[in-house]
Design a protein around this motif. Structure first.
Motif, short mmCIF file in Angstrom:
data_model
loop_
_atom_site.label_atom_id
_atom_site.label_comp_id
_atom_site.label_asym_id
_atom_site.label_seq_id
_atom_site.Cartn_x
_atom_site.Cartn_y
_atom_site.Cartn_z
N VAL A 1 64.56 32.70 12.02
CA VAL A 1 64.64 32.15 13.47
C VAL A 1 66.15 31.86 13.89
CG1 VAL A 1 64.05 29.89 14.68
CG2 VAL A 1 62.32 31.06 13.37
N LEU A 2 66.43 32.33 14.94
CA LEU A 2 68.02 32.18 15.25
C LEU A 2 68.09 31.18 16.24
CD1 LEU A 2 68.34 36.11 16.14
CD2 LEU A 2 68.68 34.76 13.87
N ALA A 3 69.29 30.36 16.21
CA ALA A 3 69.59 29.27 16.84
C ALA A 3 71.23 29.36 17.10
CB ALA A 3 69.40 27.92 16.35
N GLY A 4 71.86 28.37 18.07
CA GLY A 4 72.90 28.55 18.34
C GLY A 4 73.67 29.16 19.48
N CYS A 5 74.94 29.13 19.70
CA CYS A 5 75.49 29.71 20.84
C CYS A 5 75.32 31.30 20.90
CB CYS A 5 76.89 29.43 20.84
SG CYS A 5 77.03 27.48 21.21
N VAL A 6 75.12 32.06 19.99
CA VAL A 6 74.98 33.59 20.13
C VAL A 6 73.91 33.89 20.81
CG1 VAL A 6 75.09 35.51 18.93
CG2 VAL A 6 76.79 34.19 18.10
N PRO A 7 72.65 33.71 20.25
CA PRO A 7 71.48 34.03 21.01
C PRO A 7 71.44 33.48 22.44
CG PRO A 7 71.07 32.71 19.33
CD PRO A 7 72.33 32.89 19.10
N GLN A 8 71.80 32.20 22.48
CA GLN A 8 71.70 31.27 23.77
C GLN A 8 72.66 32.26 24.96
OE1 GLN A 8 69.98 28.19 24.59
NE2 GLN A 8 70.42 29.18 26.60
N ALA A 9 73.84 32.78 24.45
CA ALA A 9 74.56 33.30 25.54
C ALA A 9 74.21 34.56 25.73
CB ALA A 9 76.05 33.13 25.05
N GLN A 10 73.72 35.59 24.72
CA GLN A 10 73.40 37.16 25.08
C GLN A 10 72.08 37.14 23.92
OE1 GLN A 10 77.13 38.67 23.87
NE2 GLN A 10 76.93 39.87 25.64
N PRO A 11 70.88 36.74 24.71
CA PRO A 11 69.87 36.98 23.92
C PRO A 11 69.17 38.39 23.97
CG PRO A 11 69.29 35.72 26.18
CD PRO A 11 70.74 35.68 25.89
N ARG A 12 69.90 39.21 24.83
CA ARG A 12 69.29 40.56 24.96
C ARG A 12 70.11 41.65 24.03
NH1 ARG A 12 68.92 38.50 29.86
NH2 ARG A 12 66.60 38.53 30.94
N MET A 13 70.77 41.00 23.17
CA MET A 13 71.93 41.69 22.20
C MET A 13 70.79 42.78 21.27
SD MET A 13 75.38 41.06 22.05
CE MET A 13 75.83 40.61 20.65
N ASP A 14 71.21 43.96 21.18
CA ASP A 14 70.11 44.76 20.38
C ASP A 14 69.84 44.12 19.12
OD1 ASP A 14 70.33 46.73 22.30
OD2 ASP A 14 71.71 48.06 21.39
N TYR A 15 70.63 43.47 18.24
CA TYR A 15 70.46 43.35 16.93
C TYR A 15 69.57 41.74 16.73
CZ TYR A 15 74.34 39.85 16.79
OH TYR A 15 75.02 38.56 17.26
N LEU A 16 69.46 41.23 18.07
CA LEU A 16 68.49 40.10 18.52
C LEU A 16 66.94 40.64 18.48
CD1 LEU A 16 70.80 37.68 20.01
CD2 LEU A 16 70.56 38.05 17.62
N LYS A 17 66.78 42.19 19.00
CA LYS A 17 65.62 42.30 19.34
C LYS A 17 64.22 41.95 18.54
CE LYS A 17 66.98 46.10 22.55
NZ LYS A 17 66.87 47.56 22.60
N GLY A 18 63.16 41.45 18.98
CA GLY A 18 62.13 41.04 18.25
C GLY A 18 62.23 39.95 17.41
N LEU A 19 63.18 38.98 17.39
CA LEU A 19 63.46 37.79 16.65
C LEU A 19 63.40 36.62 17.51
CD1 LEU A 19 66.69 39.11 14.69
CD2 LEU A 19 64.22 39.11 13.83
N SER A 20 62.97 35.61 16.94
CA SER A 20 62.45 34.42 17.33
C SER A 20 63.86 33.58 17.63
CB SER A 20 61.66 33.56 16.73
OG SER A 20 60.22 34.06 16.50
N ILE A 21 63.78 32.97 18.87
CA ILE A 21 65.34 32.21 19.06
C ILE A 21 64.77 31.12 19.63
CG2 ILE A 21 67.18 32.21 20.87
CD1 ILE A 21 67.23 35.21 20.84
N ILE A 22 65.55 29.91 19.16
CA ILE A 22 65.48 28.41 19.63
C ILE A 22 66.89 28.20 20.23
CG2 ILE A 22 66.15 27.47 17.49
CD1 ILE A 22 63.74 25.90 19.70
N GLY A 23 66.75 27.83 21.58
CA GLY A 23 67.89 27.65 22.42
C GLY A 23 68.50 26.33 22.08
N VAL A 24 69.95 26.24 22.66
CA VAL A 24 70.83 24.93 22.16
C VAL A 24 70.17 23.60 22.83
CG1 VAL A 24 72.82 26.41 21.81
CG2 VAL A 24 72.18 25.45 24.12
N GLN A 25 69.43 23.93 23.69
CA GLN A 25 68.86 22.70 24.67
C GLN A 25 67.22 22.34 24.31
OE1 GLN A 25 69.86 21.66 28.82
NE2 GLN A 25 71.38 20.61 27.94
#
Length: 538
Positions: free
Chosen positions: A130-154
């Protein structure tokens, strides 16, 4: 039509070859076979536990890794606390974990590289992520984030939901903003369960986002515009922390100086309310503030920094001493504004520590621009200086500007670092007698780390009775980044905590309103169990 197998096997007997053992030989061989000692019931229980731990959310072991600022660390503590409170077991050994929560930082390229490599490592080890923090929040469509769960900073108050779904093999992304009647909020509630990395230190985020639009900054893409927590909520959080044995509070945000501008208040108003709650011997540390928003509060800030319960320490990033570069950065101040802040505080708060940040090799920085920065360091001889080689962050205006050659950036970074290491800011402190608050262990585990009124690091003997105490020491040695103190024999340690501190790994925030933890004072500890607690490794 005959099948393809007809020519190979005409009957079932044809599957037994002449080299196979005869029935008599098989019966004879059984005598040398030892039966397994595991009983059927034990085997079923073992299989059942494996199925449960792999399928039912809340039974798995989780490892969390956080990069970046104290705001990010606070978010990580909140996520760990909620996961532990819901039944997950936290571990600090990644190989033991079923799932990794990776809490990222987007300030510099190396931090994102570490984050990306950790994702790859988790996938290679077949760990859920599960990914968190500023990287996936700012650019959730990055190729290396595809298919992974993300929790936003808020959305960190919903981390359990995201982890639950990730455990089941689902991909979930929660990236929305917290709003109330259309107004953006500071983030998740402050009274959520958390696991403090240091049970003696509470990190409180007073606001998220900022009012600036710096051309090099990627964090703005993740944290957004300024959104402040109400004063009452922050005061209540501080109150709760002290009731859990905390003796030091850090205030954090992307820009503490801008606090309250969106809700009709300001930083000094908040600070005067907070100092009313601080027990004797406990301390408050202010977070980073940019020059523009502290200028109008200098008088009040000087009074606050002189308060006995507040560290005389302020982190004010200047980034460059060239007005031309500052304009290209869109920093909204000139170097004289920064000097005004430093000079005023040095005059009104004797001994104050001013920490600052510098960027080497920002696009368009000339040799003259760089020398102005060098001259600023020579003028103030900052005791705490964060020197950063410029990294163009994707999607920022600075990334599109004409870049300074890499070798030049490295050379300037090296030159500035050499200048910083050419002076010893603490030599004049040797021989002083100081009161210090002991809160943690040194990296080499040889000393306890304490801080004096000016938030200077003082190493003291590693004696259990000093942890979490205010003690008096004689300074006998000074290094580049530290002092060493010898405890004064006739002086007794003072306990600032008004309650017994939580144990390491214990979940904060699980007490019912109005309940107090194990009460203590400066001389005695009364052990009365109240409330509910979860003790888990972290």
């Amino acid at each position: 039509m005959p099948s393809a197998c007809d020519s190979l096997i005409d009957d079932i007997e044809d599957m037994v070859s002449s080299s196979d053992p005869t029935p008599l030989e098989r019966q004879s061989a059984r005598k040398s076979i030892m039966p397994r000692s595991r009983k059927k019931k034990e085997l079923l229980k073992h299989i059942s536990l494996l199925l449960i731990s792999s399928l039912i959310p809340g039974t798995q072991t989780i490892w969390m890794k956080t990069w970046g600022c104290s705001h990010n660390n606070s978010d990580g503590e909140y996520m760990a606390g909620q996961l532990a409170a819901s039944g997950y077991k936290m571990t600090d050994n990644p190989s033991d974990a079923d799932l990794w929560v990776l809490n990222s930082c987007t300030v510099k390229n190396p931090a994102e590289d570490h984050f990306r490599n950790s994702i790859k490592k988790a996938q290679e080890q077949q760990k859920k992520v599960v990914l968190a923090g500023c990287v996936p929040q700012a650019q959730p469509r990055m190729d290396y984030l595809k298919g992974l769960s993300i929790i936003g900073v808020q959305q960190i108050d919903r981390v359990v939901e995201v982890v639950d779904e990730a455990v089941k093999g689902h991909s979930v992304r929660l990236l929305g903003q917290k709003k109330d009647g259309g107004r953006r909020l500071g983030g998740a509630r402050l009274d959520l369960p958390k696991i403090r990395k240091n049970p003696l230190i509470e990190i409180i985020s007073i606001n998220t986002g900022c009012l600036n639009a710096c051309t090099y900054c990627k964090t703005k893409h993740a944290r957004g515009d300024l959104a402040s927590y109400p004063i009452e909520e922050l005061v209540e959080r501080a109150r709760q922390s002290f009731q859990e044995g905390v003796c030091e509070i850090w205030l954090t945000s992307e820009d503490t100086g801008a606090y309250g501008r969106d809700i009709g208040t300001d930083l000094p108003t908040l600070l005067w309310r907070l100092v009313e709650e601080i027990p004797d011997g406990a301390m408050l540390r202010l977070g980073m503030t940019n020059p523009p928003y502290i200028l109008e509060h200098l008088e009040e800030m000087a009074k606050i920094l002189n308060h006995p319960h507040v560290y005389a320490f302020l982190h004010v990033p200047v980034q460059s001493a060239s007005d031309s570069v500052l304009m290209d950065m869109k920093r909204e101040y000139c170097v004289d504004d920064f000097k005004k802040v430093v000079d005023f505080l040095k005059e009104r708060v004797p001994g104050v520590t001013i920490a600052t940040d510098l960027i080497c090799g920002f696009p368009g920085e000339t040799e003259k621009d760089f020398q102005e920065t060098v001259d600023l360091v020579k003028l103030y001889r900052f005791p705490s200086l964060f020197i950063n080689q410029f990294y163009p962050r994707p999607g920022t205006p600075a990334a599109k500007m004409e870049q300074v050659p890499a070798h030049m950036k490295k050379q300037r970074t090296k030159e500035l670092s050499q200048l910083f290491h050419s002076y010893n800011p603490y030599d004049h402190k040797v021989g002083e007698r100081q009161h210090v608050l002991v809160t943690e262990e040194s990296f080499d585990a040889q000393y306890f780390v304490s801080h004096n009124k000016f938030y200077e690091q003082v190493l003291v003997p590693k004696k259990a009775e000093f942890k979490g105490k205010m003690i008096e020491v004689d300074i006998y040695e000074a290094g580049k980044h530290f002092l060493k103190g010898r405890p004064v024999e006739e002086s007794k340690p003072f306990t600032p905590s008004i309650a017994k501190p939580l144990q390491k790994g214990e979940v904060s925030g699980l007490l019912k309103p109005g309940e107090a933890r194990n009460k203590t004072n400066t001389h005695t500890h009364t052990h009365t169990h109240t409330g509910r607690s979860c003790l888990l490794p972290y």
